[in-house]
Design an enzyme around this catalytic site. Structure first.
Site, PDB file in Angstrom:
ATOM      1  N   TYR A 121       0.826  -1.206   0.000  1.00 32.02           N
ATOM      2  CA  TYR A 121       0.000   0.000   0.000  1.00 32.02           C
ATOM      3  C   TYR A 121       0.855   1.248   0.000  1.00 32.02           C
ATOM      4  CZ  TYR A 121       0.767   0.871   5.049  1.00 32.02           C
ATOM      5  OH  TYR A 121       1.313   1.161   6.278  1.00 32.02           O
ATOM      6  N   LEU A 173      10.922   0.996   7.259  1.00 30.68           N
ATOM      7  CA  LEU A 173      10.323   1.445   6.000  1.00 30.68           C
ATOM      8  C   LEU A 173      11.091   2.670   5.503  1.00 30.68           C
ATOM      9  CD1 LEU A 173       7.913   0.912   4.053  1.00 30.68           C
ATOM     10  CD2 LEU A 173       6.875   2.914   5.108  1.00 30.68           C
ATOM     11  N   LYS A 214       6.407  -2.146   1.890  1.00 29.80           N
ATOM     12  CA  LYS A 214       5.242  -1.550   2.561  1.00 29.80           C
ATOM     13  C   LYS A 214       4.037  -2.475   2.398  1.00 29.80           C
ATOM     14  CE  LYS A 214       3.124   3.021   3.193  1.00 29.80           C
ATOM     15  NZ  LYS A 214       3.285   3.109   4.640  1.00 29.80           N
ATOM     16  N   GLU A 245      11.827   2.295  14.403  1.00 28.46           N
ATOM     17  CA  GLU A 245      10.960   3.388  13.942  1.00 28.46           C
ATOM     18  C   GLU A 245       9.685   3.378  14.763  1.00 28.46           C
ATOM     19  OE1 GLU A 245       9.699   2.625   9.817  1.00 28.46           O
ATOM     20  OE2 GLU A 245       9.845   0.478  10.211  1.00 28.46           O
TER      21      GLU A 245
END
Ligand code: PDD
Length: 284
Positions: free
Chosen positions: A33, A204, A147, A179
């Protein structure tokens, strides 16, 4: 809500849109996505999102559902048909529908879905308050650079944060922060240096991150890309997160302890302004 959404070539009222129960996105989280923000009806950082989508699809050996020009046109149509001034466009591509099998199907047609979410992004109240985060172990899979839609662990971590009275969680692996649940993490040191984890399969590759680092470096800000610990974050002057859904936002507390003054600081505020100004100049 009376949104017009896009599904497999059609613009439809949201209640008329559907995908197969055999879709591999539903059965295997076999999908990727992107989230693109919209300000003043324009797409922010759009070429970056297109590039990362192509990379995610390629890493998973998934077919591209349509060309970049068509993707731009779909995004623009959804902005226009929903009168979207400010908010986000969510795009999801899955490997498509096929009888349930762990082996990838040979000729499934990819499923593509897009929808809009209206939201005040620029003047969100959280910007003045700052985010409170807790730390939790990073129990996600090891290909966080792709992702994918397998977001259950980030969702669980966010729930844990909410239960603890915080806004989000920072994920920790081998003593270092990777993260946030849905954002990249940074600290500002007393030297003025910005520290953020280097790119690898551990995180990411944020599109907001890439743009911010480019804009900040052009303004003479020193950026160091390396892992940092929770203790370093607690000793930092300021901390922040970036994502398409919040741009650049201050973090003021980790595990109940204040960072710096415990209030949003000047460096993050300046970085947010730099990002918004330059990203708007490039918006399409
Ligand atoms: N999340 N890291 C993770 C794990 C993310 O899920 C995201 C984005 C980011 C920031 O990437 P970008 O700057 O390209 O938005 C970093 C989106 C916004 C989401 O899941 O809603």
């Amino acid at each position: 809500m009376n949104r017009i959404v896009y599904v497999n070539g059609k613009y439809l009222p949201e209640e008329e849109a559907s995908v197969s129960i055999f879709d591999r996105g539903f059965l295997f989280a076999d999908g990727v996505y992107e989230v693109t923000s919209v300000l003043e009806g324009k797409l922010i950082d759009f070429p970056g999102h297109l590039r990362r989508l192509a990379r995610s699809l390629n890493e998973l050996g998934m077919a591209k559902p349509c060309s970049d020009e068509e993707l731009l046109e779909i995004h623009r149509q959804l902005v226009a048909q929903n009168n979207l001034e400010e908010g986000m466009i969510y795009l999801q591509v899955t490997r498509g529908a096929a009888d349930r099998d762990f082996v990838f199907p040979k000729n499934a047609t990819p499923t593509i879905v897009l929808f809009t979410q209206a939201k005040k992004l620029r003047n969100s109240p959280k910007i003045n308050l700052g985010y409170k985060v807790i730390t939790v172990p990073d129990l996600r899979w090891k290909r966080r650079d792709i992702k994918t839609v397998q977001l259950l662990y980030p969702s669980m971590a966010k729930m844990e944060a909410t239960k603890a009275g915080a806004d989000d969680a920072w994920l920790v692996e081998d003593g270092y922060i990777t993260e946030g649940t849905s954002n990249n993490a940074y600290i500002v040191q007393s030297t003025g240096d910005i520290v953020t984890r280097n790119l690898s399969n551990d995180i990411l590759h944020g599109i907001t991150r890439a743009s911010l680092l480019e804009f900040a470096s052009a303004e003479g800000v020193r950026v160091v890309q390396r892992p940092f610990t929770v203790d370093e974050a607690l000793e930092a002057e300021e901390a922040f997160i970036t994502a398409a859904s919040l741009f650049v936002a201050p973090v003021v507390e980790i595990d109940g302890k204040p960072i710096g003054s415990g209030k949003p600081g000047p460096v993050v505020s300046t970085l947010r302004e730099i990002y918004l100004t330059k990203a708007m100049e490039k918006a399409i």
